[in-house]
Each structure stands twice: as C-alpha cells, then as structure tokens.
Design an enzyme around this catalytic site. Sequence first.
Site, PDB file in Angstrom:
ATOM      1  N   GLU A 129       0.802  -1.231   0.000  1.00  0.00           N
ATOM      2  CA  GLU A 129       0.000   0.000   0.000  1.00  0.00           C
ATOM      3  C   GLU A 129       0.834   1.280   0.000  1.00  0.00           C
ATOM      4  O   GLU A 129       0.635   2.171   0.829  1.00  0.00           O
ATOM      5  CB  GLU A 129      -1.011  -0.039   1.162  1.00  0.00           C
ATOM      6  N   ASN A 170       2.246  -4.699  -3.361  1.00  0.00           N
ATOM      7  CA  ASN A 170       0.872  -5.155  -3.166  1.00  0.00           C
ATOM      8  C   ASN A 170      -0.011  -3.971  -2.780  1.00  0.00           C
ATOM      9  O   ASN A 170       0.399  -3.120  -1.978  1.00  0.00           O
ATOM     10  CB  ASN A 170       0.895  -6.190  -2.019  1.00  0.00           C
ATOM     11  N   HIS A 206     -10.093  -6.305  -2.778  1.00  0.00           N
ATOM     12  CA  HIS A 206     -11.173  -6.080  -1.802  1.00  0.00           C
ATOM     13  C   HIS A 206     -12.309  -5.353  -2.532  1.00  0.00           C
ATOM     14  O   HIS A 206     -12.361  -4.124  -2.558  1.00  0.00           O
ATOM     15  CB  HIS A 206     -10.672  -5.252  -0.615  1.00  0.00           C
ATOM     16  N   GLU A 235      -5.800 -10.733  -1.955  1.00  0.00           N
ATOM     17  CA  GLU A 235      -6.652 -10.585  -0.757  1.00  0.00           C
ATOM     18  C   GLU A 235      -8.126 -10.525  -1.143  1.00  0.00           C
ATOM     19  O   GLU A 235      -8.877  -9.683  -0.641  1.00  0.00           O
ATOM     20  CB  GLU A 235      -6.275  -9.311   0.015  1.00  0.00           C
ATOM     21  N   ASP A 237     -11.923 -10.506  -1.553  1.00  0.00           N
ATOM     22  CA  ASP A 237     -13.229 -10.666  -0.901  1.00  0.00           C
ATOM     23  C   ASP A 237     -14.195  -9.705  -1.582  1.00  0.00           C
ATOM     24  O   ASP A 237     -13.766  -8.714  -2.182  1.00  0.00           O
ATOM     25  CB  ASP A 237     -13.196 -10.481   0.631  1.00  0.00           C
TER      26      ASP A 237
HETATM   27  O1  G3I Z   1      -4.373  -8.381  18.528  1.00  0.00           O
HETATM   28  C1  G3I Z   1      -5.377  -7.511  19.056  1.00  0.00           C
HETATM   29  C2  G3I Z   1      -6.028  -8.139  20.260  1.00  0.00           C
HETATM   30  O2  G3I Z   1      -5.062  -8.284  21.279  1.00  0.00           O
HETATM   31  C3  G3I Z   1      -7.169  -7.230  20.718  1.00  0.00           C
HETATM   32  O3  G3I Z   1      -7.843  -7.853  21.766  1.00  0.00           O
HETATM   33  C4  G3I Z   1      -8.132  -6.976  19.572  1.00  0.00           C
HETATM   34  C5  G3I Z   1      -9.230  -6.005  19.978  1.00  0.00           C
HETATM   35  O4  G3I Z   1      -9.598  -5.156  18.935  1.00  0.00           O
HETATM   36  O5  G3I Z   1      -7.437  -6.414  18.494  1.00  0.00           O
HETATM   37  C6  G3I Z   1      -6.413  -7.261  17.993  1.00  0.00           C
HETATM   38  O6  G3I Z   1      -5.804  -6.626  16.890  1.00  0.00           O
HETATM   39  C7  G3I Z   1      -6.531  -6.648  15.689  1.00  0.00           C
HETATM   40  C8  G3I Z   1      -5.685  -7.328  14.634  1.00  0.00           C
HETATM   41  O7  G3I Z   1      -6.337  -7.287  13.384  1.00  0.00           O
HETATM   42  C9  G3I Z   1      -5.407  -8.805  14.965  1.00  0.00           C
HETATM   43  O8  G3I Z   1      -6.603  -9.516  15.060  1.00  0.00           O
HETATM   44  C10 G3I Z   1      -6.825  -5.212  15.274  1.00  0.00           C
HETATM   45  O9  G3I Z   1      -7.714  -4.619  16.181  1.00  0.00           O
HETATM   46  C11 G3I Z   1      -7.413  -5.182  13.888  1.00  0.00           C
HETATM   47  O10 G3I Z   1      -7.497  -3.838  13.458  1.00  0.00           O
HETATM   48  C12 G3I Z   1      -6.528  -5.953  12.926  1.00  0.00           C
HETATM   49  O11 G3I Z   1      -7.187  -5.957  11.663  1.00  0.00           O
HETATM   50  C13 G3I Z   1      -6.408  -6.409  10.566  1.00  0.00           C
HETATM   51  C14 G3I Z   1      -6.220  -5.268   9.572  1.00  0.00           C
HETATM   52  O12 G3I Z   1      -5.520  -5.751   8.441  1.00  0.00           O
HETATM   53  C15 G3I Z   1      -5.447  -4.100  10.168  1.00  0.00           C
HETATM   54  O13 G3I Z   1      -5.452  -3.021   9.287  1.00  0.00           O
HETATM   55  C16 G3I Z   1      -7.167  -7.535   9.904  1.00  0.00           C
HETATM   56  O14 G3I Z   1      -7.240  -8.654  10.789  1.00  0.00           O
HETATM   57  C17 G3I Z   1      -6.465  -7.936   8.611  1.00  0.00           C
HETATM   58  O15 G3I Z   1      -7.265  -8.869   7.920  1.00  0.00           O
HETATM   59  C18 G3I Z   1      -6.282  -6.698   7.741  1.00  0.00           C
HETATM   60  O16 G3I Z   1      -5.633  -7.073   6.561  1.00  0.00           O
HETATM   61  C19 G3I Z   1      -5.356  -6.018   5.627  1.00  0.00           C
HETATM   62  C20 G3I Z   1      -4.082  -6.414   4.908  1.00  0.00           C
HETATM   63  O17 G3I Z   1      -3.045  -6.639   5.820  1.00  0.00           O
HETATM   64  C21 G3I Z   1      -3.677  -5.348   3.905  1.00  0.00           C
HETATM   65  N1  G3I Z   1      -4.752  -5.038   3.004  1.00  0.00           N
HETATM   66  C22 G3I Z   1      -6.025  -4.708   3.619  1.00  0.00           C
HETATM   67  C23 G3I Z   1      -6.445  -5.811   4.578  1.00  0.00           C
HETATM   68  C24 G3I Z   1      -7.810  -5.534   5.149  1.00  0.00           C
HETATM   69  O18 G3I Z   1      -7.813  -4.387   5.961  1.00  0.00           O
END
Ligand code: G3I
Length: 317
Positions: A129, A170, A206, A235, A237
């Site tokens: 990004e 990416n 996405h 990615e 969806d």
């Molecule tokens: O690990 C913490 C946990 O300790 C806590 O209890 C919980 C409460 O909110 O949060 C957890 O962290 C989360 C993390 O995923 C792990 O699960 C974050 O809040 C959450 O924001 C984070 O989201 C990820 C996101 O990237 C962050 O921007 C998504 O799972 C993940 O699928 C998403 O993936 C991205 C790609 O890397 C790049 N392209 C876009 C894609 C979708 O946003």
Amino acid sequence: RDTLGDLAAARHKYLGSATDNPQFADAAYLKILGKEFNSNTAGNALKWYATEPQRGVFDYTLSDQILNFARAHRQFFRGHTLIWHNQLPEWLTSGTWTAGELRAILKNHITQVVRHYRGKIPAWDVVNEAFNEDGTYRETLFYNTLGPGYIADALRWAHQADPQAKLYLNDYNIEAIGPKSDAYYNLVKSLKAQGVPVHGVGVQGHLALQFGYPTSLRDNLQRFADLGLDVAITELDIRMILPADDAKLATQAEWYGNVTKACLAVRRCVGITIWDYTDKYSWIPAFFPGEGAAHPYDENLLPKPAYYAIRAALRGR
Ligand code: G3I
C-alpha cells in the site's frame, strides 16, 4: 480429490486463503482450510508488530503456527508483509528517527525476517500500500523519512536475504486501470529498468458490490505481465451491504467467477488468495459497519454460491 486447490493446480494456479492465529482453535475451520486450498498466508502474523515487537527482538511464534500448518498440508505460502504503515510496533511509531537510523532499522527488519524464512516463504509482499488513490506516494513514516527510494532499497535487501523468493508490491484499488494502478505500472517499469529485484504485483481485490465490478481487471493484469512480472490476486473478498439476499449472493458469485476467469486468462497470474475463506472470520464488519457476507463460505462454514462459481470457472465453465 476435487477441491478448489486441486482444480486450480490443474490449471497451474493456486487458490489460497489467508488465515489468522485465533482460527487455530476451530477444528472444523482448519479441516476445510487444510483440505480445500493449495496456498495459505498469514493475515496478521508476519506484520512488523508481530515479528519484531521490540527493537531487535524477533518473534516467530505466530507466523510459525500458520507456516507449519501450510507446510503440513503442502500449501504454497505468501509472506505478508514486510513494510506497511499499519500494524507497526509501538517502539517504531513512537520513536523519532533520522534517515540513517530508520534505514538501518528497515534493513535489519527485512534481512532478519526474510533470512529466517529463507527457502520456506516463496513469495513476499515486500511493500504494501505505497500509493494514494491519485497515484501519489502515500506519506508514511518510511516515505517521509527516506523518500521514494525506500522501495528499491527494501526490494534489494529482501533479495539479498533470499535470492529465490519472488518479491511483490501489493495494494488495493488497483484492480482496474486507473491512476493508482498506473502508478504501480510506472514504478515497476522503472524499477525493472534499473535492475531492482521486483518480480510481481499483488492486486488485493477487496471488492464491494455497491462500487461495481472492475471490468478492466484482466487487461490490467495482462499489462503487468507484459512487463515481465508475475501477478496475483492477493486478498480477494467481495462485500455487500447487509442483509445479504439471493440476488446479491448471485451477483457476488458471478464476480468471484469473473475474477477467477481473469486470472486464468493471464498466463503470469500465478494464483488467487481469498482474504480468509469464511464469513465467520471476516475482517469486514469491524471496518465497514453494515457490510459483510464477503467470503465464499458462510458463518456456518457452508459453501455459498460464490464457492460453486469459483469451481465452475476453474473447470473452464
Ligand atoms: O491483537 C489484538 C487483540 O489483542 C485485541 O484484543 C483486539 C481487539 O480489537 O485487536 C487485535 O488486533 C486486531 C488485529 O487485526 C489482529 O486480530 C486489530 O484490532 C485489527 O485492526 C486488525 O485488523 C487487521 C487489519 O488488516 C489491520 O489493518 C485484519 O485482521 C487484517 O485482515 C487486515 O488485513 C489487511 C491487509 O493486511 C492489507 N490489506 C487490507 C487488509 C484488510 O484491511
């Protein structure tokens, strides 16, 4: 055997899913993940906050859990991601760094992680990004401190650490031809002209029903391929405004089929990764309230019309 992965392999592609560590408590989920897909990637476990939580202290516990599963199921694996402006460790974002310091930090991070998995992770999203929607550089910590050259440097360091790995840039919203995908086109063309090791462009995919299908996807993939690069849908969806209904699920299925056909039509499109295969573990509802149902399996791990559309496309129907 007649899984999505088998059908894709017969077409010399992979059909993969992202996964995340909490899912490892769900046996029914894991059974499908291991059986149906011939590629895997970590949705979060290889991001900087996870792999270098303290400066110079590397932790591969989470990523090993996913990579070991993939290896046990003979899945291809994409490494996601070395440099991104999100999910950086606190020590990095809270510090103030000179260009020299940040460069050394970046080099060390890339070198350590890629070398650790040398020979085990065949493809890496090196930079994720990097551009804004209008094709200008995103003003991240890395860009602001180091300038645009951080991308070429990152690719060179990653290549040194694992010369066999395919190195990708990416991004999202680069499915269609437009200012943002043009920025990638121009960048990778110039990187290649300078001999910088860049091997692929990852188109995240996405998509959202309300924004329309990116009809130039296939042509767009082909123009990157024509530069001598691999391309991948990294990615995928396809979300919708909830509630889902039969008509929306039918359109979604058609789109999943069309994306699959676009990749099949481009020889250098190496495969498709769905950003977790089931609505049960979707990232979308938390990011886009009121939207979802984006994945080819529903919340009960049952296949949706989209699943059958991917199969049909892989079979050439
Ligand atoms: O690990 C913490 C946990 O300790 C806590 O209890 C919980 C409460 O909110 O949060 C957890 O962290 C989360 C993390 O995923 C792990 O699960 C974050 O809040 C959450 O924001 C984070 O989201 C990820 C996101 O990237 C962050 O921007 C998504 O799972 C993940 O699928 C998403 O993936 C991205 C790609 O890397 C790049 N392209 C876009 C894609 C979708 O946003």
